[in-house]
Design a protein around this motif. Structure first.
Motif, PDB file in Angstrom:
ATOM      1  N   LEU A  90      61.082   4.151 -19.419  1.00  0.00           N
ATOM      2  CA  LEU A  90      61.749   4.993 -20.411  1.00  0.00           C
ATOM      3  C   LEU A  90      61.640   4.386 -21.810  1.00  0.00           C
ATOM      4  O   LEU A  90      61.369   5.089 -22.791  1.00  0.00           O
ATOM      5  N   LEU A  91      61.837   3.076 -21.901  1.00  0.00           N
ATOM      6  CA  LEU A  91      61.748   2.429 -23.196  1.00  0.00           C
ATOM      7  C   LEU A  91      60.328   2.479 -23.749  1.00  0.00           C
ATOM      8  O   LEU A  91      60.114   2.718 -24.943  1.00  0.00           O
ATOM      9  N   GLY A  92      59.329   2.256 -22.868  1.00  0.00           N
ATOM     10  CA  GLY A  92      57.946   2.317 -23.310  1.00  0.00           C
ATOM     11  C   GLY A  92      57.540   3.703 -23.769  1.00  0.00           C
ATOM     12  O   GLY A  92      56.858   3.864 -24.791  1.00  0.00           O
ATOM     13  N   GLY A  97      76.737   2.552 -22.350  1.00  0.00           N
ATOM     14  CA  GLY A  97      75.624   3.496 -22.408  1.00  0.00           C
ATOM     15  C   GLY A  97      76.097   4.938 -22.514  1.00  0.00           C
ATOM     16  O   GLY A  97      75.544   5.737 -23.280  1.00  0.00           O
ATOM     17  N   ILE A  98      77.136   5.289 -21.759  1.00  0.00           N
ATOM     18  CA  ILE A  98      77.654   6.664 -21.819  1.00  0.00           C
ATOM     19  C   ILE A  98      78.233   6.966 -23.198  1.00  0.00           C
ATOM     20  O   ILE A  98      78.010   8.043 -23.772  1.00  0.00           O
ATOM     21  N   ALA A  99      79.004   6.011 -23.757  1.00  0.00           N
ATOM     22  CA  ALA A  99      79.606   6.229 -25.073  1.00  0.00           C
ATOM     23  C   ALA A  99      78.543   6.400 -26.156  1.00  0.00           C
ATOM     24  O   ALA A  99      78.622   7.326 -26.987  1.00  0.00           O
ATOM     25  N   HIS A 100      77.535   5.542 -26.151  1.00  0.00           N
ATOM     26  CA  HIS A 100      76.492   5.659 -27.175  1.00  0.00           C
ATOM     27  C   HIS A 100      75.596   6.874 -26.925  1.00  0.00           C
ATOM     28  O   HIS A 100      75.059   7.450 -27.885  1.00  0.00           O
ATOM     29  N   TYR A 101      75.443   7.299 -25.682  1.00  0.00           N
ATOM     30  CA  TYR A 101      74.668   8.510 -25.389  1.00  0.00           C
ATOM     31  C   TYR A 101      75.343   9.736 -25.998  1.00  0.00           C
ATOM     32  O   TYR A 101      74.677  10.607 -26.579  1.00  0.00           O
ATOM     33  N   ALA A 104      67.688   9.917 -26.708  1.00  0.00           N
ATOM     34  CA  ALA A 104      69.068   9.445 -26.532  1.00  0.00           C
ATOM     35  C   ALA A 104      69.284   8.741 -25.190  1.00  0.00           C
ATOM     36  O   ALA A 104      69.957   7.702 -25.157  1.00  0.00           O
ATOM     37  N   PRO A 105      68.763   9.220 -24.043  1.00  0.00           N
ATOM     38  CA  PRO A 105      68.996   8.498 -22.770  1.00  0.00           C
ATOM     39  C   PRO A 105      68.425   7.083 -22.774  1.00  0.00           C
ATOM     40  O   PRO A 105      69.095   6.138 -22.355  1.00  0.00           O
ATOM     41  N   ALA A 106      67.189   6.936 -23.247  1.00  0.00           N
ATOM     42  CA  ALA A 106      66.582   5.603 -23.262  1.00  0.00           C
ATOM     43  C   ALA A 106      67.306   4.677 -24.235  1.00  0.00           C
ATOM     44  O   ALA A 106      67.514   3.489 -23.941  1.00  0.00           O
ATOM     45  N   LEU A 107      67.717   5.201 -25.373  1.00  0.00           N
ATOM     46  CA  LEU A 107      68.455   4.374 -26.334  1.00  0.00           C
ATOM     47  C   LEU A 107      69.809   3.953 -25.782  1.00  0.00           C
ATOM     48  O   LEU A 107      70.260   2.825 -26.001  1.00  0.00           O
ATOM     49  N   ALA A 108      70.464   4.866 -25.069  1.00  0.00           N
ATOM     50  CA  ALA A 108      71.761   4.521 -24.475  1.00  0.00           C
ATOM     51  C   ALA A 108      71.610   3.428 -23.421  1.00  0.00           C
ATOM     52  O   ALA A 108      72.419   2.493 -23.361  1.00  0.00           O
ATOM     53  N   MET A 109      70.568   3.513 -22.604  1.00  0.00           N
ATOM     54  CA  MET A 109      70.315   2.456 -21.624  1.00  0.00           C
ATOM     55  C   MET A 109      69.999   1.139 -22.317  1.00  0.00           C
ATOM     56  O   MET A 109      70.462   0.063 -21.893  1.00  0.00           O
ATOM     57  N   TRP A 110      69.238   1.192 -23.387  1.00  0.00           N
ATOM     58  CA  TRP A 110      68.905  -0.011 -24.145  1.00  0.00           C
ATOM     59  C   TRP A 110      70.157  -0.679 -24.687  1.00  0.00           C
ATOM     60  O   TRP A 110      70.343  -1.892 -24.538  1.00  0.00           O
ATOM     61  N   ALA A 162      70.964  -4.810 -29.839  1.00  0.00           N
ATOM     62  CA  ALA A 162      70.986  -3.499 -29.191  1.00  0.00           C
ATOM     63  C   ALA A 162      71.211  -2.378 -30.193  1.00  0.00           C
ATOM     64  O   ALA A 162      70.641  -1.287 -30.050  1.00  0.00           O
ATOM     65  N   GLY A 163      72.031  -2.617 -31.208  1.00  0.00           N
ATOM     66  CA  GLY A 163      72.313  -1.563 -32.169  1.00  0.00           C
ATOM     67  C   GLY A 163      71.238  -1.360 -33.213  1.00  0.00           C
ATOM     68  O   GLY A 163      71.246  -0.337 -33.912  1.00  0.00           O
TER      69      GLY A 163
END
Length: 380
Positions: free
Chosen positions: A81-83, A215-219, A230-236, A252-253
């Motif tokens: 996902l990140l890649g 991850g849920i809050a940042h998603y 947004a999903p990959a960034l939240a996991m990151w 992370a931010g």
């Protein structure tokens, strides 16, 4: 010459040679020893899950394999996902680069009254010396990068292999270790092992739960701001902020702020404010509730252990410092005898009055004595 002097000299030289040989071997094997240490803590972390599956009748080797398979699948999914996110963002930036360049050139011409054009800028960039040197250095460094990647993969495989053996053959390893110790020491070793499993597993699972909440809050925030991926960034954000000590939150931010800046510069500011506020909420509300039972150590002790672990083993030491400190604290606490604290005001941070009378009371008493007429003086 005394008869014992030649033997002493030979013994001293032999000890120096053994020390030099041991130091050389230790420095040569420091990489392997670090991998074994990482594998041992990883095996301690998955020991509760393997133990539960084994208690239900599953073979311990199969249970360990299934746990590692889940970890590998989760890690591969995160990297994929990140890649894909980074690849898509790079493609978008390359496609939009002419527009960015035109906007920068127009702003420069309007502000500084110049007459630049895109073709002139492109020619100057393509024929610049620093670009040619950068391409040459990049071409020569391909082999170094490939060797680094292959070395990292081999190290990861080594860690997983040792961790698999430690987790699958945990009971056999404990029996082999206890077989060379007297019965009294066996109980202490098994107690220390149990404490290490509890603290390391609790630390890992509490961090995983906090990563899920983060991850849920940042998603939710990224979806509300319409930031791409947004999903990959939240996991990151969730994983990096929890499993990289000290600087993980800022690292992370940074990536969500960068992508939010490409959408709207004000969105990057909103992401920064949310990251700071959520970090305070996590430090003072969420983390104490989730880690009070698993890893019950003072924040100053945790910070000091991270610094010490980083100084000793780098990033690896920073990662395993907190569970190691919690294990040591719990093990020492089980053997340290504690006593009832006396009811002394100094325990609560207050000064103890001298002779049972406070200073203010003594001053009042002296003033009263000064106003009282002396005995026998009745005024006439």
């Amino acid at each position: 010459m005394p008869r014992w002097l030649p033997r002493a000299m030979v013994l001293a030289l032999a000890l120096v040679a053994c020390f030099q040989l041991g130091s050389w071997a230790f420095y040569q094997l420091i990489g392997l020893l670090t991998n074994i240490l990482i594998a041992f803590f990883l095996a301690l972390a998955i020991e509760p899950a393997v133990g539960r599956m084994s208690a239900r009748g599953m073979r311990r080797g199969l249970a360990t394999f299934l746990v590692f398979l889940g970890v590998v699948i989760a890690g591969a999914g995160f990297v994929f996902l990140l890649g894909s996110m980074l690849a898509g963002q790079i493609v978008d930036m390359v496609e939009e680069f002419p527009k960015y360049l035109d906007s920068v050139i127009n702003w420069t011409n309007h502000t500084f009254h110049t007459e630049l054009s895109r073709l002139d800028v492109q020619d100057s960039l393509l024929h610049s010396d620093w670009l040619q040197k950068y391409v040459q250095n990049s071409a020569s460094g391909v082999l170094d990068v490939s060797a680094t990647v292959l070395g990292g993969l081999f190290r990861l495989l080594t860690v997983f292999l040792f961790a698999f053996y430690f987790a699958a053959d945990g009971p056999r390893l404990r029996r082999a270790l206890c077989s060379v110790l007297p019965p009294a020491k066996q109980a202490e070793v098994l107690r220390a092992w149990e404490i290490a499993v509890t603290k390391t597993g609790g630390y890992l699972y509490s961090r995983g739960l906090m990563a899920l909440v983060s991850g849920i809050a940042h998603y939710i925030l990224l979806v509300a701001l319409d930031v791409p991926y947004a999903p990959a960034l939240a996991m990151w954000v969730g994983l990096v902020s929890q499993f990289i000590p000290t600087i993980g939150t800022y690292l992370a931010g940074a990536l969500p702020m960068l992508l939010a800046f490409t959408v709207d510069p004000w969105y990057a500011l909103w992401v920064l404010v949310f990251v700071v506020i959520y970090q305070q909420f996590e430090n003072y509300v969420l983390q104490p509730k989730l880690t009070s039972k698993a890893v019950d150590i003072h924040p100053a002790v945790a910070f000091g252990s991270v610094i010490a672990g980083t100084a000793l083993l780098g990033a690896v030491g920073a990662l395993i410092a907190i569970p190691a400190a919690a294990t040591l604290q719990a093990f020492l606490g089980a053997y340290v005898k504690r006593y009832d604290v006396t009811d002394d005001p100094r325990v609560h941070g207050r000064r103890r009055p001298r002779d049972g009378v406070s200073l203010r009371a003594r001053m009042r008493a002296s003033l009263r004595q000064g106003r009282t007429p002396p005995p026998g003086n009745t005024g006439g």
